[in-house]
Design an enzyme around this catalytic site. Structure first.
Site, mmCIF file in Angstrom:
data_model
loop_
_atom_site.group_PDB
_atom_site.id
_atom_site.type_symbol
_atom_site.label_atom_id
_atom_site.label_comp_id
_atom_site.label_asym_id
_atom_site.label_seq_id
_atom_site.Cartn_x
_atom_site.Cartn_y
_atom_site.Cartn_z
ATOM 1 N N LYS A 15 38.589 44.113 44.418
ATOM 2 C CA LYS A 15 38.906 45.359 45.136
ATOM 3 C C LYS A 15 38.652 45.225 46.637
ATOM 4 O O LYS A 15 39.441 45.691 47.456
ATOM 5 C CB LYS A 15 38.038 46.459 44.523
ATOM 6 C CG LYS A 15 38.094 47.789 45.195
ATOM 7 C CD LYS A 15 37.305 48.795 44.383
ATOM 8 C CE LYS A 15 35.819 48.485 44.376
ATOM 9 N NZ LYS A 15 35.012 49.432 45.160
ATOM 10 N N ARG A 90 32.581 59.249 43.319
ATOM 11 C CA ARG A 90 31.878 58.618 42.202
ATOM 12 C C ARG A 90 31.826 59.524 40.983
ATOM 13 O O ARG A 90 31.514 59.071 39.886
ATOM 14 C CB ARG A 90 30.441 58.269 42.604
ATOM 15 C CG ARG A 90 30.346 57.016 43.446
ATOM 16 C CD ARG A 90 28.912 56.521 43.491
ATOM 17 N NE ARG A 90 28.761 55.494 44.510
ATOM 18 C CZ ARG A 90 29.080 54.223 44.333
ATOM 19 N NH1 ARG A 90 29.542 53.821 43.174
ATOM 20 N NH2 ARG A 90 28.914 53.356 45.308
ATOM 21 N N ARG A 128 31.154 30.955 37.795
ATOM 22 C CA ARG A 128 31.162 30.649 39.224
ATOM 23 C C ARG A 128 30.077 29.634 39.572
ATOM 24 O O ARG A 128 28.931 29.735 39.159
ATOM 25 C CB ARG A 128 30.951 31.932 40.039
ATOM 26 C CG ARG A 128 31.132 31.727 41.535
ATOM 27 C CD ARG A 128 30.847 32.992 42.318
ATOM 28 N NE ARG A 128 31.747 34.076 41.983
ATOM 29 C CZ ARG A 128 31.363 35.294 41.589
ATOM 30 N NH1 ARG A 128 30.108 35.592 41.487
ATOM 31 N NH2 ARG A 128 32.264 36.208 41.284
ATOM 32 N N ARG A 162 24.407 31.607 40.643
ATOM 33 C CA ARG A 162 23.554 32.759 40.948
ATOM 34 C C ARG A 162 22.829 33.265 39.707
ATOM 35 O O ARG A 162 23.436 33.448 38.655
ATOM 36 C CB ARG A 162 24.414 33.907 41.487
ATOM 37 C CG ARG A 162 24.371 34.017 42.998
ATOM 38 C CD ARG A 162 25.307 35.096 43.500
ATOM 39 N NE ARG A 162 25.506 36.165 42.531
ATOM 40 C CZ ARG A 162 25.501 37.457 42.830
ATOM 41 N NH1 ARG A 162 25.291 37.843 44.063
ATOM 42 N NH2 ARG A 162 25.738 38.385 41.919
ATOM 43 N N ARG A 173 26.143 45.443 34.093
ATOM 44 C CA ARG A 173 26.870 45.952 35.273
ATOM 45 C C ARG A 173 28.210 46.570 34.875
ATOM 46 O O ARG A 173 28.597 47.617 35.375
ATOM 47 C CB ARG A 173 27.137 44.810 36.274
ATOM 48 C CG ARG A 173 25.905 44.276 36.981
ATOM 49 C CD ARG A 173 26.236 43.716 38.373
ATOM 50 N NE ARG A 173 27.037 42.501 38.386
ATOM 51 C CZ ARG A 173 26.531 41.276 38.326
ATOM 52 N NH1 ARG A 173 25.232 41.090 38.215
ATOM 53 N NH2 ARG A 173 27.321 40.225 38.377
#
Ligand SMILES: [Zn+2]
Length: 217
Positions: A15, A90, A128, A162, A173
């Site tokens: 995004k 939100r 990743r 990470r 999340r």
């Protein structure tokens, strides 16, 4: 008619990249509530003082206060021709208040969802790997290095991952995102203003679809 683009997408959906492209190519400013509140922290306006008092008292910033903050920012000159909202609204309460702002400012609201299936978002994050020397980003599923876990240009250096990008943390999340965003998607879907853009493709292909929505073609 000029537009307020409500840009939505899960963490990792791309995004932010698309918001930057709309800003660069259409000249629409990207308005992020995070940025506005950071700017307010350094300001002495009455509104900034009010926000500080609420924060100092340890209270939540109400929808009503957020909307006033957004209104003040979007009444500035650079937002005349429309703007992109990132991280706002939100809640459906905020979405309802945004209708009032849009009517006052003479903009129409268009919601765009950069849509990527959750299993793919999970692979984007868990797969990743980054080279600590040159910063090159790999993905073990989509863009693996030539040799296991080392950079193509720095074969002596192990790639890093990470700690936050574990499957469990990503699922949390995404579940939070889903819970928060579902009512908003329903809200804009219900009024025929939700555009779903397939976010699994490359950046330019995604952007081409978004540009059509932004220009109304
Ligand atoms: Zn490297």
């Amino acid at each position: 008619m000029s537009k307020i683009i409500v840009l939505m997408g899960a963490p990792g959906a791309g995004k932010g990249t698309q918001a930057r492209l709309i800003q660069e190519r259409h000249g629409l400013p990207q308005i992020s509530t995070g940025d506005i509140f950071r700017a307010l922290a350094k300001s002495d306006s009455p509104l900034a003082q009010e926000v500080r008092e609420v924060q100092a008292a340890g209270k939540l910033i109400s929808d009503e206060l957020v909307i006033r903050v957004v209104r003040e920012r979007t009444e500035q000159e650079d937002c005349r021709g429309g703007y992109i909202l990132d991280g706002f609204p939100r809640t459906t309460g905020q979405a309802t208040m945004l209708e009032t702002i849009a009517a006052e400012q003479g903009h129409e609201i268009v919601a765009i969802l950069v849509d990527v299936p959750f299993d793919q978002l999970e692979k984007r994050a868990t797969g990743r790997r980054t080279c600590p020397v040159c910063g090159e980003i790999y993905n073990i599923y989509f863009k693996p290095p030539q040799n296991d876990n080392v950079c193509d240009l720095h074969p002596e250096t192990q790639l890093t991952h990470r700690a936050d990008d574990t499957s469990d943390k990503i699922k949390v999340r995404l579940a939070e995102y889903e819970k928060q965003t579902r009512p908003l998607l329903d809200y804009y879907q219900g009024s025929q203003r939700l555009h779903r853009v397939d976010g699994t493709r490359d950046t330019d292909a995604i952007y081409a679809d978004i540009a059509k929505i932004v220009t109304g073609q």
